[in-house]
Design an enzyme around this catalytic site. Structure first.
Site, PDB file in Angstrom:
ATOM      1  CG  ASP A  16      -2.117   0.801   1.055  1.00 45.14           C
ATOM      2  OD1 ASP A  16      -2.265   1.717   0.294  1.00 45.14           O
ATOM      3  OD2 ASP A  16      -3.075   0.750   1.998  1.00 45.14           O
ATOM      4  CG  ASP A 110      -3.158   3.754  -3.294  1.00 45.29           C
ATOM      5  OD1 ASP A 110      -4.053   3.407  -3.732  1.00 45.29           O
ATOM      6  OD2 ASP A 110      -3.235   4.516  -2.435  1.00 45.29           O
ATOM      7  CD  GLU A 111      -5.317  -1.271  -0.915  1.00 49.25           C
ATOM      8  OE1 GLU A 111      -5.743  -2.136  -0.147  1.00 49.25           O
ATOM      9  OE2 GLU A 111      -5.790   0.104  -1.173  1.00 49.25           O
TER      10      GLU A 111
END
Length: 434
Positions: A16, A110-111
Site C-alpha cells: 500500500d 496505489d495498492e
DNA sequence: TCTGGGGTCCTCGGGCCT
DNA sequence: TCTGAGGCCCGAGGACCC
C-alpha cells in the site's frame, strides 16, 4: 482455527503506497515536502482524495468535504489532482511488483496483493517485502507499507499496521513492513476493533454493536448461525471466517471488468430536463468510448440520479442486445430519464453499463452501413480515431453543445467533485505560498 | 452551504415459467 | 382450471471499498 489459513503455506504481500497522490505531487513539487498538502476536488462540493500526514494531524482525511478540510487546516496547500499522471506513476510501481511475481492483483492505483508463495522458494516473504520497499523508494521515489501474511485479509491488516500515523502532536513513522507469522494470526487479529475487518462499515458496525461486539475477539465468540441471522448469509459467513483468521480467496491477477460507469456532480443543482439530457448524452458517450476500448458491449444500462436532498435512485433497463455506442446507450437511458422529476433539484447524474459481453450489432442510421454492421459503430470508431490523434476534446456529441460551447471532459478529470460555478478549478497549488 | 467518482457484491421483491 | 413451490432473471437499492 488459524491452521486452515496456514496449512496451505501461502505467503501473500499487501503493498500500500503511503499517501500516494500526495507523494506523487511532492515528487513534482519538492518544495511541498513537510507541508500539509491535500489532493482533491477544490470546488464547493469537492472531497479530499488524499492528504499528507502533516494535513492528517489536523483531522483532514480522504472523503472529507473540501470545505471542512479548508476549515480544519487553512494553511494546507490544495491541489486539484492529476489522475492520468498518477496512473502513469502507478504503472511504474506495478512493474516493480511484477518483477517479484506474476501473481499481482491490483486493488487500485496505489495498492496490490502479491502472491509470493512461489518466489519464496528463493527468499523469505519478509526479505522480499523489504527488498520491494527499497526498490520502490530508490527507483520511483515513493514510500510504501507492506504486510506479509498467509492470506489476503491478514496481509492487508498487516500493511495497515505498518503505516505511519498522524496525531495532533505529530507524525510517527511507520514500521514499513509487518509480518503475521503462521501460528500468530489470532494473537494479531483478535485485539483489533471489529471495524478493522474488510466488509464492516457503519451499517454492519451498528448491528454488531447491538450484539455487544466491539473487538474481533468478540466477533469470533459468536456462532456462525447468529452472525448469519444478524447480517445475512453471505456477510455472516464471511465475517465469521475472517474473525477466525480464515480467508482462502486467491490472488487474482486478471479480474475482468464487470461494469463501467461515469457520473458527475453539478456545481449547482439542475432542475431542467434538457440540461440533464445533455449530461446523459455526454456521459453515455464517455461510457461507450470506454466499452469500445475494452472491446465490450453492455446489456444492462443504469441511470443514477442524486437529488438535492442527497437521496439517490437508480433505474436500469436490459434491452437485450449488448450495445457500445453513445447514441444506443443514451437512447436506452432516455426512457429512464423520462421517469425522473428534476423539479426538486438534481445534484448528480450518472450512466452505468453492466452485464458486459460481446458487443452486438447496432441499429444504424444509414442502410449501407447498417448492412455492414452498424453506422453508429462505424461512426464511433471514427470518433475514437480522432480522439486518439487530437485528444478527447477534439470531438463529441452535437447534442451536448450549448451556447456554442462544448464542454468535453477527459476521463479522470475532476475526479473528486465539481469545480466552481464557472467551471474553473485550481491547476496549480493554491493556499498560502511558501 | 457536508458528503466525489468508480467500482463490487449482496439482498430482496416481483414477474415469469415449469 | 387453480394453486403453490421453486428456479431464474431482472430491477432497485444498500453496503462497502479505495
Amino acid at each position: 482455527m488459524a491452521e486452515a489459513a496456514t496449512r496451505s503455506g501461502r505467503c501473500i504481500l499487501h503493498v500500500d503506497m503511503d499517501a500516494f497522490f500526495v507523494a506523487v505531487e511532492m515528487l513534482r513539487h519538492p518544495e511541498l515536502r513537510g507541508r500539509p498538502v491535500v489532493v482533491g476536488g477544490a470546488g464547493p462540493r469537492g472531497v479530499v482524495a488524499a492528504a499528507s500526514y502533516e494535513a492528517r494531524r489536523y483531522g483532514v482525511h480522504s472523503a472529507l468535504a473540501s470545505t471542512i478540510a479548508r476549515r480544519r487546516c487553512p494553511e494546507a496547500v490544495f491541489l486539484a489532482g492529476d489522475y492520468l499522471h498518477y496512473a502513469d506513476v502507478s504503472r511504474q510501481v506495478f512493474a516493480l511488483f511484477e518483477a517479484v511475481t506474476p501473481f499481482v492483483e491490483g486493488l487500485s492505483l496505489d495498492e496490490a496483493f502479491l502472491d509470493v508463495t512461489g518466489a519464496r522458494r528463493h527468499r523469505h516473504g519478509e526479505e522480499l517485502a523489504w527488498a520491494l520497499r527499497e526498490r520502490v523508494a530508490t527507483e520511483v521515489g515513493l514510500a510504501c507499507s507492506v504486510g506479509v501474511a498467509p492470506n489476503k485479509f491478514l496481509a492487508k491488516l498487516a500493511s495497515e499496521a505498518a503505516k505511519p500515523t498522524a496525531s495532533p502532536t505529530g507524525v510517527t513513522p511507520g514500521r514499513g513492513v509487518v509480518v503475521v507469522r503462521p501460528g500468530t494470526e489470532l494473537a494479531f487479529l483478535h485485539p483489533l476493533p471489529v471495524q478493522s475487518l474488510w466488509g464492516v462499515g457503519p451499517a454492519t458496525l451498528e448491528r454488531l454493536r447491538r450484539l455487544g461486539v466491539v473487538s474481533v475477539a468478540d466477533l469470533a465468540g459468536l456462532s456462525e448461525s447468529v452472525l448469519v441471522g444478524a447480517l445475512g448469509k453471505a456477510n455472516g459467513r464471511h465475517l465469521h471466517a475472517l474473525s477466525h483468521g480464515q480467508d482462502d480467496r486467491p490472488v487474482e491477477p486478471d479480474r475482468g471488468v464487470k461494469s463501467v460507469s461515469q457520473e458527475t456532480t453539478f456545481a449547482s443543482d439542475l432542475h431542467d430536463r434538457e440540461d440533464l439530457w445533455r449530461e446523459v448524452v455526454r456521459l453515455s458517450d464517455a461510457v461507450a468510448a470506454r466499452l469500445r476500448h475494452l472491446g465490450l458491449g453492455a446489456r444492462t444500462l443504469t441511470l443514477k440520479v442524486r437529488f438535492a436532498s442527497f437521496t439517490t435512485i437508480t433505474r436500469s433497463v436490459t434491452p437485450g442486445a449488448a450495445v457500445q455506442t453513445g447514441p444506443a446507450i443514451a437512447q436506452a437511458v432516455s426512457g429512464l430519464l423520462d421517469t425522473v422529476d428534476p423539479a426538486p433539484g438534481v445534484r448528480l447524474i450518472g450512466v452505468g453499463a453492466a452485464n458486459l459481453g460481446e458487443p452486438a450489432e447496432q441499429l444504424g442510421l444509414f442502410d449501407e452501413a447498417s448492412a455492414r454492421g452498424g453506422a453508429w459503430t462505424d461512426a464511433s470508431c471514427a470518433v475514437d480515431g480522432i480522439r486518439e490523434r487530437f485528444g478527447d476534446a477534439a470531438i463529441g456529441p452535437a447534442s451536448i453543445l450549448r451556447d456554442g460551447a462544448m464542454r468535453p471532459r477527459r476521463r479522470g478529470e475532476q475526479q473528486w467533485g465539481p469545480t466552481g460555478p464557472d467551471g474553473s478549478g485550481p491547476d496549480e497549488p493554491i493556499g498560502n505560498d511558501p
